[in-house]
Design a protein around this motif. Sequence first.
Motif, PDB file in Angstrom:
ATOM      1  N   LEU A 175     -16.387  51.143 -17.932  1.00 53.75           N
ATOM      2  CA  LEU A 175     -16.513  52.074 -19.040  1.00 53.75           C
ATOM      3  C   LEU A 175     -15.389  51.850 -20.037  1.00 53.75           C
ATOM      4  CD1 LEU A 175     -17.421  55.415 -17.195  1.00 53.75           C
ATOM      5  CD2 LEU A 175     -18.910  53.516 -17.879  1.00 53.75           C
ATOM      6  N   ARG A 176     -15.734  51.800 -21.293  1.00 56.04           N
ATOM      7  CA  ARG A 176     -14.737  51.570 -22.356  1.00 56.04           C
ATOM      8  C   ARG A 176     -14.504  52.865 -23.135  1.00 56.04           C
ATOM      9  NH1 ARG A 176     -15.697  46.243 -25.217  1.00 56.04           N
ATOM     10  NH2 ARG A 176     -14.673  45.631 -23.267  1.00 56.04           N
ATOM     11  N   PHE A 177     -13.225  53.302 -23.158  1.00 55.35           N
ATOM     12  CA  PHE A 177     -12.838  54.511 -23.869  1.00 55.35           C
ATOM     13  C   PHE A 177     -12.013  54.106 -25.085  1.00 55.35           C
ATOM     14  CE2 PHE A 177     -13.581  55.643 -19.498  1.00 55.35           C
ATOM     15  CZ  PHE A 177     -14.233  56.869 -19.565  1.00 55.35           C
ATOM     16  N   PRO A 178     -12.425  54.509 -26.289  1.00 51.99           N
ATOM     17  CA  PRO A 178     -11.712  54.111 -27.506  1.00 51.99           C
ATOM     18  C   PRO A 178     -10.228  54.465 -27.435  1.00 51.99           C
ATOM     19  CG  PRO A 178     -13.772  55.205 -28.067  1.00 51.99           C
ATOM     20  CD  PRO A 178     -13.591  55.365 -26.592  1.00 51.99           C
ATOM     21  N   GLY A 179      -9.388  53.470 -27.668  1.00 54.06           N
ATOM     22  CA  GLY A 179      -7.954  53.678 -27.666  1.00 54.06           C
ATOM     23  C   GLY A 179      -7.315  53.667 -26.302  1.00 54.06           C
ATOM     24  N   ALA A 180      -8.120  53.794 -25.245  1.00 55.30           N
ATOM     25  CA  ALA A 180      -7.573  53.865 -23.887  1.00 55.30           C
ATOM     26  C   ALA A 180      -7.820  52.601 -23.075  1.00 55.30           C
ATOM     27  CB  ALA A 180      -8.162  55.066 -23.140  1.00 55.30           C
ATOM     28  N   GLY A 181      -8.861  51.852 -23.397  1.00 59.20           N
ATOM     29  CA  GLY A 181      -9.158  50.630 -22.663  1.00 59.20           C
ATOM     30  C   GLY A 181     -10.350  50.784 -21.745  1.00 59.20           C
ATOM     31  N   ASP A 182     -10.479  49.824 -20.823  1.00 54.32           N
ATOM     32  CA  ASP A 182     -11.614  49.772 -19.906  1.00 54.32           C
ATOM     33  C   ASP A 182     -11.226  50.317 -18.537  1.00 54.32           C
ATOM     34  OD1 ASP A 182     -12.936  48.588 -21.960  1.00 54.32           O
ATOM     35  OD2 ASP A 182     -12.972  46.577 -21.108  1.00 54.32           O
ATOM     36  N   TYR A 183     -12.126  51.107 -17.959  1.00 55.25           N
ATOM     37  CA  TYR A 183     -11.920  51.684 -16.633  1.00 55.25           C
ATOM     38  C   TYR A 183     -13.045  51.233 -15.702  1.00 55.25           C
ATOM     39  CZ  TYR A 183      -8.147  54.936 -17.863  1.00 55.25           C
ATOM     40  OH  TYR A 183      -6.946  55.487 -18.231  1.00 55.25           O
ATOM     41  N   PHE A 184     -12.682  51.006 -14.429  1.00 59.14           N
ATOM     42  CA  PHE A 184     -13.661  50.659 -13.406  1.00 59.14           C
ATOM     43  C   PHE A 184     -14.090  51.941 -12.708  1.00 59.14           C
ATOM     44  CE2 PHE A 184     -14.225  49.243  -8.828  1.00 59.14           C
ATOM     45  CZ  PHE A 184     -15.524  48.800  -9.013  1.00 59.14           C
ATOM     46  N   VAL A 185     -15.401  52.200 -12.701  1.00 63.01           N
ATOM     47  CA  VAL A 185     -15.926  53.428 -12.106  1.00 63.01           C
ATOM     48  C   VAL A 185     -17.084  53.083 -11.179  1.00 63.01           C
ATOM     49  CG1 VAL A 185     -16.937  55.699 -12.529  1.00 63.01           C
ATOM     50  CG2 VAL A 185     -15.290  54.746 -14.160  1.00 63.01           C
ATOM     51  N   PRO A 186     -16.860  53.026  -9.870  1.00 59.48           N
ATOM     52  CA  PRO A 186     -17.985  52.911  -8.946  1.00 59.48           C
ATOM     53  C   PRO A 186     -18.647  54.282  -8.819  1.00 59.48           C
ATOM     54  CG  PRO A 186     -15.904  52.898  -7.735  1.00 59.48           C
ATOM     55  CD  PRO A 186     -15.560  53.009  -9.184  1.00 59.48           C
ATOM     56  N   ALA A 187     -19.940  54.346  -9.037  1.00 60.40           N
ATOM     57  CA  ALA A 187     -20.639  55.636  -9.050  1.00 60.40           C
ATOM     58  C   ALA A 187     -21.892  55.569  -8.199  1.00 60.40           C
ATOM     59  CB  ALA A 187     -21.007  56.029 -10.479  1.00 60.40           C
ATOM     60  N   LEU A 188     -22.233  56.686  -7.577  1.00 65.83           N
ATOM     61  CA  LEU A 188     -23.508  56.845  -6.885  1.00 65.83           C
ATOM     62  C   LEU A 188     -24.405  57.710  -7.753  1.00 65.83           C
ATOM     63  CD1 LEU A 188     -22.489  57.403  -3.160  1.00 65.83           C
ATOM     64  CD2 LEU A 188     -23.997  55.604  -4.015  1.00 65.83           C
ATOM     65  N   ILE A 189     -25.619  57.226  -8.008  1.00 67.30           N
ATOM     66  CA  ILE A 189     -26.572  57.948  -8.850  1.00 67.30           C
ATOM     67  C   ILE A 189     -27.827  58.208  -8.026  1.00 67.30           C
ATOM     68  CG2 ILE A 189     -27.939  57.890 -10.962  1.00 67.30           C
ATOM     69  CD1 ILE A 189     -25.938  55.898 -12.101  1.00 67.30           C
ATOM     70  N   LEU A 227      -8.837  51.213   1.494  1.00 69.57           N
ATOM     71  CA  LEU A 227      -9.466  50.600   0.326  1.00 69.57           C
ATOM     72  C   LEU A 227      -8.967  51.316  -0.925  1.00 69.57           C
ATOM     73  CD1 LEU A 227     -11.528  48.577  -0.792  1.00 69.57           C
ATOM     74  CD2 LEU A 227     -13.304  50.323  -0.463  1.00 69.57           C
ATOM     75  N   LYS A 228      -8.292  50.580  -1.785  1.00 67.32           N
ATOM     76  CA  LYS A 228      -7.774  51.147  -3.021  1.00 67.32           C
ATOM     77  C   LYS A 228      -8.569  50.594  -4.201  1.00 67.32           C
ATOM     78  CE  LYS A 228      -3.322  50.972  -3.959  1.00 67.32           C
ATOM     79  NZ  LYS A 228      -2.037  50.433  -4.469  1.00 67.32           N
ATOM     80  N   THR A 229      -8.987  51.500  -5.091  1.00 71.41           N
ATOM     81  CA  THR A 229      -9.714  51.117  -6.291  1.00 71.41           C
ATOM     82  C   THR A 229      -8.798  51.241  -7.497  1.00 71.41           C
ATOM     83  OG1 THR A 229     -11.822  51.832  -5.366  1.00 71.41           O
ATOM     84  CG2 THR A 229     -11.693  51.648  -7.756  1.00 71.41           C
ATOM     85  N   PHE A 230      -8.651  50.151  -8.242  1.00 68.79           N
ATOM     86  CA  PHE A 230      -7.854  50.174  -9.468  1.00 68.79           C
ATOM     87  C   PHE A 230      -8.764  50.627 -10.610  1.00 68.79           C
ATOM     88  CE2 PHE A 230      -6.074  46.414  -7.085  1.00 68.79           C
ATOM     89  CZ  PHE A 230      -4.951  47.082  -6.620  1.00 68.79           C
ATOM     90  N   ARG A 231      -8.388  51.665 -11.286  1.00 64.74           N
ATOM     91  CA  ARG A 231      -9.270  52.243 -12.305  1.00 64.74           C
ATOM     92  C   ARG A 231      -9.089  51.581 -13.672  1.00 64.74           C
ATOM     93  NH1 ARG A 231     -13.259  55.478 -10.157  1.00 64.74           N
ATOM     94  NH2 ARG A 231     -12.438  56.791  -8.498  1.00 64.74           N
ATOM     95  N   LEU A 232      -7.874  51.554 -14.184  1.00 65.67           N
ATOM     96  CA  LEU A 232      -7.632  50.985 -15.507  1.00 65.67           C
ATOM     97  C   LEU A 232      -7.544  49.468 -15.389  1.00 65.67           C
ATOM     98  CD1 LEU A 232      -7.011  51.410 -18.523  1.00 65.67           C
ATOM     99  CD2 LEU A 232      -4.590  51.598 -17.894  1.00 65.67           C
ATOM    100  N   LEU A 233      -8.369  48.755 -16.115  1.00 65.80           N
ATOM    101  CA  LEU A 233      -8.400  47.297 -16.024  1.00 65.80           C
ATOM    102  C   LEU A 233      -7.224  46.685 -16.779  1.00 65.80           C
ATOM    103  CD1 LEU A 233     -11.252  47.827 -14.939  1.00 65.80           C
ATOM    104  CD2 LEU A 233     -12.054  45.908 -16.310  1.00 65.80           C
ATOM    105  N   THR A 234      -6.506  45.790 -16.107  1.00 68.49           N
ATOM    106  CA  THR A 234      -5.463  44.994 -16.740  1.00 68.49           C
ATOM    107  C   THR A 234      -5.703  43.539 -16.373  1.00 68.49           C
ATOM    108  OG1 THR A 234      -3.996  45.392 -14.846  1.00 68.49           O
ATOM    109  CG2 THR A 234      -3.736  46.823 -16.754  1.00 68.49           C
TER     110      THR A 234
END
Length: 515
Positions: free
Chosen positions: A71-85, A172-179
């Motif tokens: 997910l891309r948030f303006p000004g904040a960057g890209d975040y990784f979001v594993p989601a169940l739908i 298991l650690k999930t990194f949210r903010l992509l670098t």
Amino acid sequence: MDAASVEAVFREMDASAFTGVRWYRHKALQTDSFELSDFAVIQSEHDAPAVDGGLNVQDEPGVPRMVLAILRFPGAGDYFVPALIGPSGMMAESLPLLGTVAGHRWDVRDAAVSDEYANLIPWLAGAGRQLPTLHGRFEFRLVGGGGHGWRVKKVGDAYTNTIAIARRGSALKTFRLLTPGTNPDVEIGVALAKMTEFRETPRVEAEVAYVGADGVRYSVAVQTEEVPSVGDAWEGIASALDGALRIPEAEHPFAVGPASCAAISELGATIARLHAALASVDAPGFGCRRADESDVERWDEAARTRADLAVDAIADCMGSLGPEAQHAAARVLESQSSVRSFVCGASIPEGAVPMDLGHVMRCHGDLHLGQILVKPDGGYAVIDFEGEPLAPVEERRALASPARDIAGMLRSLSYAAKGAVVRMPKCSQDAYEIADAWERESREAFLSGYLAEERRGGRRLLPPDDVDRTALIRRFEIEKALYEVNYELNNRPDWSIIPLTGVCRLIDRAGGGAE
């Protein structure tokens, strides 16, 4: 669930579903929109491999789908979001609810703490799989050579057959903010496991990376062995402090346990062993050398940036702070030039500018009590080598002074003491004095344990002179406190009183004050 359905679900979601959660690091931006930059849809570890190397997902009514989303948030960057739908009511309510899409009667839940996600990652990593996305791919890589074996618990002897419960334990650690690049948590963890004898940290077993359309690689998750523990050092020390402040007349409240001088001295020794191990790693991106003028210039630039960010954050948030925090914030603003001088190692009175800067090497980068697990035998395990969450990845991977890690621990001890006072509904003068005394004694115990272990190990990484060493640590303490001010004002404004008063106290100790 096809790509169009996934896009429709996220299109109906409100940005606040993500920007209000703990792991979103840019709350001060007040972002009100986002876009689905990339994603892959999967179901479970039982999905059969498809011919194209992806996963063969068949839509079954009522079965939630897992989406690995960028997910891309303006000004904040890209975040990784594993989601169940999935259909409302079909998923565990214990999973954080990100939103309900009314048009589809579907819930979207955070999958990062789900059984499905925890089972999926090791399975895909063990198979060395790649999962195509719309514009790139996810890569799953086994690092630890098959894990650390099974943990077995015997059930009993009252059976004609022998029964035991066996399970593999991992974290298991999930990194949210992509670098961009390999996350330092993965890089350092692998180096410690494969190139040193240091075993007071979990071994890395697997890594997950996202590769975008431009070929840039980002770490998004890491799997490590599970370390048996009774909690982290922050929890144990906070509990001990809370108990001591509730009963201020108790004698020797810290004689034993995680808040005792003996335990904190051993913690200092553990960090000294960690630093010695990191200094010994011979690999690209690592190394150990004497600090020089180029390092000082880099430190000064980073410190000025942090001072500016803290001052700007204070100015932006001043009106929303409580009276005590406002008073401390005003002192910091009034002392701007002193703050910048101290974090850049200048203007320290009585010739305390360090002449010997010690060594630089790869360090932990974000060391505090919450990054230390307490083992059942009283020993420690150091975790989370990702570095400071808000720092650029280049800064997190750079060679640094071990004094920076030490400063982080000293600031954390201060946080523990001040946090206990803040949690008290009505704090007596005796309680204040107990907290202050514990902070002074714990600082001395940590430094004593560290320096004693450093002498035993024979590798001196810090300046040997007391004045030089104290001045070097102090400069990083003030810089760390300024980082904390910016972090808390952006994430937990109610906690900002702790780093704000910390900056004031550190400046006072160094001999500075308001302009």
